[in-house]
Design an enzyme around this catalytic site. Sequence first.
Site, mmCIF file in Angstrom:
data_model
loop_
_atom_site.group_PDB
_atom_site.id
_atom_site.type_symbol
_atom_site.label_atom_id
_atom_site.label_comp_id
_atom_site.label_asym_id
_atom_site.label_seq_id
_atom_site.Cartn_x
_atom_site.Cartn_y
_atom_site.Cartn_z
ATOM 1 N N ASP A 82 1.111 -2.079 -0.973
ATOM 2 C CA ASP A 82 0.489 -1.238 0.074
ATOM 3 C C ASP A 82 1.299 -1.131 1.379
ATOM 4 O O ASP A 82 0.716 -1.253 2.471
ATOM 5 C CB ASP A 82 -0.925 -1.759 0.401
ATOM 6 C CG ASP A 82 -1.880 -1.681 -0.777
ATOM 7 O OD1 ASP A 82 -1.455 -1.271 -1.871
ATOM 8 O OD2 ASP A 82 -3.059 -2.049 -0.604
ATOM 9 N N ASP A 130 -2.636 2.050 -1.872
ATOM 10 C CA ASP A 130 -4.073 2.167 -1.641
ATOM 11 C C ASP A 130 -4.369 3.670 -1.567
ATOM 12 O O ASP A 130 -3.691 4.396 -0.823
ATOM 13 C CB ASP A 130 -4.384 1.475 -0.300
ATOM 14 C CG ASP A 130 -5.769 0.871 -0.222
ATOM 15 O OD1 ASP A 130 -6.243 0.310 -1.224
ATOM 16 O OD2 ASP A 130 -6.375 0.946 0.865
ATOM 17 N N HIS A 145 -7.553 6.273 -1.562
ATOM 18 C CA HIS A 145 -9.001 6.463 -1.553
ATOM 19 C C HIS A 145 -9.402 7.934 -1.450
ATOM 20 O O HIS A 145 -8.814 8.680 -0.641
ATOM 21 C CB HIS A 145 -9.618 5.730 -0.355
ATOM 22 C CG HIS A 145 -9.384 4.258 -0.333
ATOM 23 N ND1 HIS A 145 -9.612 3.442 -1.421
ATOM 24 C CD2 HIS A 145 -8.943 3.437 0.667
ATOM 25 C CE1 HIS A 145 -9.338 2.182 -1.083
ATOM 26 N NE2 HIS A 145 -8.916 2.156 0.167
ATOM 27 N N HIS A 180 -15.036 7.562 0.017
ATOM 28 C CA HIS A 180 -14.958 6.186 -0.493
ATOM 29 C C HIS A 180 -15.971 5.258 0.183
ATOM 30 O O HIS A 180 -16.144 5.301 1.407
ATOM 31 C CB HIS A 180 -13.540 5.635 -0.285
ATOM 32 C CG HIS A 180 -13.249 4.446 -1.129
ATOM 33 N ND1 HIS A 180 -13.110 3.176 -0.625
ATOM 34 C CD2 HIS A 180 -13.117 4.336 -2.471
ATOM 35 C CE1 HIS A 180 -12.875 2.337 -1.622
ATOM 36 N NE2 HIS A 180 -12.871 3.018 -2.746
ATOM 37 N N HIS A 231 -9.070 5.010 5.913
ATOM 38 C CA HIS A 231 -7.628 4.764 5.777
ATOM 39 C C HIS A 231 -7.144 5.203 4.394
ATOM 40 O O HIS A 231 -7.929 5.263 3.439
ATOM 41 C CB HIS A 231 -7.324 3.267 5.980
ATOM 42 C CG HIS A 231 -7.926 2.418 4.906
ATOM 43 N ND1 HIS A 231 -9.252 2.019 4.911
ATOM 44 C CD2 HIS A 231 -7.407 1.926 3.747
ATOM 45 C CE1 HIS A 231 -9.508 1.312 3.826
ATOM 46 N NE2 HIS A 231 -8.409 1.243 3.086
ATOM 47 N N LYS A 248 -4.571 2.492 -6.492
ATOM 48 C CA LYS A 248 -5.819 1.724 -6.658
ATOM 49 C C LYS A 248 -6.803 2.133 -5.575
ATOM 50 O O LYS A 248 -6.402 2.638 -4.526
ATOM 51 C CB LYS A 248 -5.527 0.226 -6.584
ATOM 52 C CG LYS A 248 -4.924 -0.192 -5.264
ATOM 53 C CD LYS A 248 -4.460 -1.625 -5.279
ATOM 54 C CE LYS A 248 -3.875 -2.020 -3.943
ATOM 55 N NZ LYS A 248 -4.833 -1.942 -2.823
ATOM 56 N N CYS A 272 -5.117 -7.445 0.212
ATOM 57 C CA CYS A 272 -4.576 -6.949 -1.055
ATOM 58 C C CYS A 272 -3.515 -7.870 -1.653
ATOM 59 O O CYS A 272 -3.455 -8.020 -2.878
ATOM 60 C CB CYS A 272 -4.087 -5.521 -0.887
ATOM 61 S SG CYS A 272 -5.491 -4.396 -0.623
#
Length: 202
Positions: A12, A50, A52, A56, A85, A110, A155
């Site tokens: 990330d 990351d 989203h 989310h 984010h 993810k 993470c």
Amino acid sequence: MQAPDHALIVIDVQNDFCPGGALAVAEGDAVVAPINALLGDFAVRVVTQDWHPADHASFADNHPGAAPFSVTEMPYGPQVLWPRHCVQGTAGADFHPGLRTDPADLVIRKGFRASIDSYSAFFENDRATPTGLEGYLRSRGVTTLTLAGLATDFCVAYSALDAARLGFGVTVRLDACRAIDLDGSLAAALEQMRAAGVSLQG
Ligand code: VGL
Ligand code: ZN
């Protein structure tokens, strides 16, 4: 050069986790140079992102009245509600422009399901829904992992703990990580990683 069964997993390193980003980690951009240097040492290299959707469930602004960094209860357990984010396709979700992503063999995304967060590169936050990374690594004969990136206490730590549970040998390069450190989360994460047999270096 590391052995062919040893992979580098870069977690990330995205604009929103760097200074000026929506969920900025202090000195988050300081990981870029050491990670770029590490990339040349590994035969297998994976970077995570990351990623989203706008709706989310981990975003505080999707929960009316909820403050960023408060904790809510999800069907899978407690969940921190973060500032919005790493929304798919936005500049904040892009990798830091200085990160060398060209040498990566695999980019794994993810956190793309609206109803569940995914800190770990291996499992979503129910600790059961796989991302597919384990299968990828095993089919390439990988047994040992070195992890670096953002954030140490979320993470990176979740990924390291899952990797250890799956039986990989795991090293975290703390010199190539930076932490959010929410209410003692860094100390707790370091202790959990040590207890799980993760080697903390740097
Ligand atoms: C992360 C909080 C929310 C991380 C991702 O990369 O550590 N932390 N989403
Ligand atoms: Zn996230």
